[in-house]
Design an enzyme around this catalytic site. Structure first.
Site, PDB file in Angstrom:
ATOM      1  CG  LEU A  85      -2.070  -1.415   0.894  1.00 29.66           C
ATOM      2  CD1 LEU A  85      -3.306  -1.881   2.562  1.00 29.66           C
ATOM      3  CD2 LEU A  85      -2.250  -1.153  -0.412  1.00 29.66           C
ATOM      4  CG  HIS A 104      -6.333  -1.840  -8.444  1.00 31.99           C
ATOM      5  ND1 HIS A 104      -5.601  -1.347  -7.591  1.00 31.99           N
ATOM      6  CD2 HIS A 104      -7.279  -1.649  -8.989  1.00 31.99           C
ATOM      7  CE1 HIS A 104      -6.398  -0.572  -6.973  1.00 31.99           C
ATOM      8  NE2 HIS A 104      -7.455  -0.771  -7.575  1.00 31.99           N
ATOM      9  CD  GLU A 174      -6.520 -10.650  -6.300  1.00 32.26           C
ATOM     10  OE1 GLU A 174      -6.936  -8.977  -6.728  1.00 32.26           O
ATOM     11  OE2 GLU A 174      -6.339 -10.476  -5.055  1.00 32.26           O
TER      12      GLU A 174
HETATM   13  C1  GAR Z   1      -5.470  -8.448  -3.515  1.00 29.45           C
HETATM   14  O1  GAR Z   1      -6.934  -8.272  -3.699  1.00 29.45           O
HETATM   15  C2  GAR Z   1      -4.977  -7.003  -3.795  1.00 29.45           C
HETATM   16  O2  GAR Z   1      -5.583  -7.111  -5.419  1.00 29.45           O
HETATM   17  C3  GAR Z   1      -5.335  -5.916  -3.659  1.00 29.45           C
HETATM   18  O3  GAR Z   1      -4.717  -6.257  -2.287  1.00 29.45           O
HETATM   19  C4  GAR Z   1      -5.281  -7.365  -2.139  1.00 29.45           C
HETATM   20  C5  GAR Z   1      -4.498  -8.317  -0.969  1.00 29.45           C
HETATM   21  O4  GAR Z   1      -3.862  -9.485   0.042  1.00 29.45           O
HETATM   22  N1  GAR Z   1      -4.353  -4.623  -4.327  1.00 29.45           N
HETATM   23  C6  GAR Z   1      -4.886  -3.527  -3.925  1.00 29.45           C
HETATM   24  O5  GAR Z   1      -6.109  -3.149  -3.853  1.00 29.45           O
HETATM   25  C7  GAR Z   1      -3.633  -2.212  -4.645  1.00 29.45           C
HETATM   26  N2  GAR Z   1      -4.884  -1.544  -4.666  1.00 29.45           N
HETATM   27  P1  GAR Z   1      -3.403 -10.073  -0.039  1.00 29.45           P
HETATM   28  O6  GAR Z   1      -2.525  -9.428   0.730  1.00 29.45           O
HETATM   29  O7  GAR Z   1      -4.060 -11.647   0.888  1.00 29.45           O
HETATM   30  O8  GAR Z   1      -3.054 -10.787  -1.065  1.00 29.45           O
END
Ligand code: GAR
Length: 189
Positions: A85, A104, A174
C-alpha cells in the site's frame, strides 16, 4: 532463473499463492518478501514458507537506499506488488523499469488511485451499482495504479452482489490467475 521479491502490506494470500506456485519451478523463484507492516499476516506466511522477510518504513522506501542494497544482495530481477500500500518511489521504478508488477482488484482505470485498495475498492464498485468488475495486472509507474496494463479479467455482478460475494469472486480470480500472468509476462519480456 528469474528471482522475485514480493511486496505486501496485508494478509499475504497472493504472496503465499505465488510462492507455492513457483515452489518446484526451475525458472522462477521467490527469494524475498518485503512489508511495511510488522503485524501483517504476510509476515507469518513468509516465516512458514521460509522466505526471508524485509521490513521497510515509508521513509526508507522513499530513500530506496538500504532496500536497494538488499534487493541487489538477493539478486532480485522482478518485484511483485501483492497488496502493497505504499507508493513506489521513482528511484526504484527507474532501477527496475517494467520489472515491477502490481495486481489491483478492479478494472483499471476504474477504481484506482490513492486510497483505493481492498475493501475500499469493492465498496465503491457496489455503491456505483457497476454491472461488472474484475482484476487488473499492470506495470508500476510513478502514479498509483496507472502503469501499462498487462492483463484484465472481468465478470458480471449479480443484482444482489454484496461485499462478501464480490470479495470472494476477486479473491478466487487472483488466486487462480496471478501466478500464471506473472509467469507469462516474465517469459515474454
Ligand atoms: C489483493 O486483493 C490485491 O488485489 C489488493 O490487495 C489485496 C491483497 O490481498 N491490492 C490493492 O488493492 C492495490 N491497490 P492479499 O494480501 O491477501 O494478497
Amino acid at each position: 532463473m528469474k528471482r522475485l521479491a514480493i511486496f505486501g502490506s496485508g494478509a499475504g494470500s497472493n504472496a503465499e499463492n505465488i510462492c507455492v506456485y513457483f515452489n518446484n519451478s526451475s525458472d522462477i523463484k521467490v527469494v524475498i518478501m518485503c512489508t511495511n507492516r510488522k503485524d501483517a499476516l504476510i509476515v507469518e506466511r513468509a516465516k512458514k514458507l521460509k522466505v526471508p522477510m524485509v521490513f521497510t518504513s515509508n521513509s526508507d522506501l522513499k530513500k530506496f537506499d538500504d532496500l536497494e542494497k538488499i534487493l541487489v544482495k538477493h539478486k532480485v530481477d522482478y518485484i511483485i506488488l501483492a497488496g502493497f500500500l505504499l507508493k513506489i518511489p521513482s528511484k526504484m521504478i527507474n532501477q527496475y523499469p517494467n520489472k515491477i508488477i502490481n495486481i489491483h482488484p478492479s478494472l483499471l482505470p476504474k477504481y484506482g488511485g490513492k486510497g483505493m485498495y481492498g475493501e475500499n475498492v469493492y465498496r465503491a464498485v457496489l455503491e456505483n451499482k457497476e454491472t461488472e468488475s474484475g482484476i487488473s495486472v499492470h506495470f508500476v509507474n510513478q502514479n498509483y495504479d496507472e502503469g501499462k496494463i498487462i492483463f484484465q479479467e472481468s465478470f458480471s455482478l449479480s443484482p444482489d452482489e454484496n461485499l462478501e460475494s464480490l470479495t470472494a469472486k476477486i479473491h478466487e480470480l487472483e488466486q487462480s490467475l496471478f501466478p500464471k500472468i506473472i509467469e507469462k509476462t516474465l517469459f515474454s519480456l
